[in-house]
Design an enzyme around this catalytic site. Structure first.
Site, short mmCIF file in Angstrom:
data_model
loop_
_atom_site.label_atom_id
_atom_site.label_comp_id
_atom_site.label_asym_id
_atom_site.label_seq_id
_atom_site.Cartn_x
_atom_site.Cartn_y
_atom_site.Cartn_z
N HIS A 92 2.36 -1.45 2.26
CA HIS A 92 2.80 -1.19 0.89
C HIS A 92 3.93 -0.16 0.91
O HIS A 92 4.18 0.48 1.94
CB HIS A 92 1.63 -0.69 0.01
CG HIS A 92 1.07 0.63 0.43
ND1 HIS A 92 -0.10 0.76 1.12
CD2 HIS A 92 1.54 1.89 0.24
CE1 HIS A 92 -0.35 2.04 1.35
NE2 HIS A 92 0.65 2.75 0.83
P1 TYD Z 1 -4.80 2.18 0.54
O1 TYD Z 1 -3.72 3.08 0.06
O2 TYD Z 1 -4.69 0.72 0.24
O3 TYD Z 1 -5.02 2.38 2.11
P2 TYD Z 1 -4.04 2.05 3.34
O4 TYD Z 1 -2.65 1.95 2.82
O5 TYD Z 1 -4.23 3.16 4.28
O6 TYD Z 1 -4.50 0.77 3.96
O7 TYD Z 1 -6.17 2.73 -0.05
C1 TYD Z 1 -7.42 2.14 0.28
C2 TYD Z 1 -8.35 2.33 -0.90
O8 TYD Z 1 -8.58 3.71 -1.16
C3 TYD Z 1 -7.83 1.73 -2.18
O9 TYD Z 1 -8.91 1.11 -2.86
C4 TYD Z 1 -7.36 2.92 -2.98
C5 TYD Z 1 -8.24 4.04 -2.50
N1 TYD Z 1 -7.57 5.36 -2.52
C6 TYD Z 1 -7.98 6.32 -3.44
O10 TYD Z 1 -8.88 6.10 -4.27
N2 TYD Z 1 -7.36 7.54 -3.42
C7 TYD Z 1 -6.37 7.84 -2.55
O11 TYD Z 1 -5.83 8.97 -2.56
C8 TYD Z 1 -5.95 6.82 -1.62
C9 TYD Z 1 -4.85 7.09 -0.62
C10 TYD Z 1 -6.59 5.60 -1.63
#
Ligand code: TYD
Length: 138
Positions: free
Chosen positions: A54
């Site tokens: 992303h």
């Molecule tokens: P995501 O940003 O998609 O993780 P990555 O990019 O590392 O694969 O986040 C994973 C999940 O965690 C998603 O459901 C959103 C949640 N999340 C929060 O609730 N708070 C946060 O600060 C972050 C970074 C993620």
């Protein structure tokens, strides 16, 4: 791959070493160009598992391998570059509108992220074609 992405965004964090071990620190505005609103960390990432995929519309981040190592692929819509983070005294700044993928986590790695804003799902760009449209319009 474009070398200027790495040159601009990877830097050494101060390290204070004495007989008790090492201490590293980051602060605004000396090392990080934004006020830190949030910290989160990735850990227990299974082998052969990639994360990220992303970009963010406005969020800025500072990423540190506080333990272990992993690769970060940065993509500005024109160039892609792989950066290996494997030192707790090195920081990768990721500005807004960079597509990122994290992969190749060594067992036991911890990826610490300092972020400029609170969590906001509407700031995410999770579709790569939408990302290309947004950065292509800049
Ligand atoms: P995501 O940003 O998609 O993780 P990555 O990019 O590392 O694969 O986040 C994973 C999940 O965690 C998603 O459901 C959103 C949640 N999340 C929060 O609730 N708070 C946060 O600060 C972050 C970074 C993620």
């Amino acid at each position: 791959m474009h070398s200027s992405i790495k040159a601009k965004h990877l830097f050494d964090i101060p390290k204070i070493t004495d007989g008790r071990g090492d201490l590293s620190f980051l602060q605004y505005p000396t090392h990080v160009p934004f006020m830190i609103s949030r910290a989160y960390f990735l850990y227990n990432v299974p082998e052969n598992t990639a994360r990220g995929f992303h970009a963010h519309r406005e969020l800025q981040q500072a990423m540190i391998a506080v333990s272990g190592s992993f690769d970060v692929i940065l993509d500005d819509g024109r160039n892609r570059e792989k950066v290996t983070l494997n030192r707790p005294d090195q920081c990768l700044l990721i500005g807004k509108r960079f597509w990122r993928e994290m992969e190749n986590f060594a067992p036991g790695s911890v990826c610490l992220v300092l972020a400029s804003c609170s969590y906001d799902e509407s700031d995410y760009i999770r579709d790569y074609d939408e990302f290309l449209r947004i950065v292509g319009g800049e």
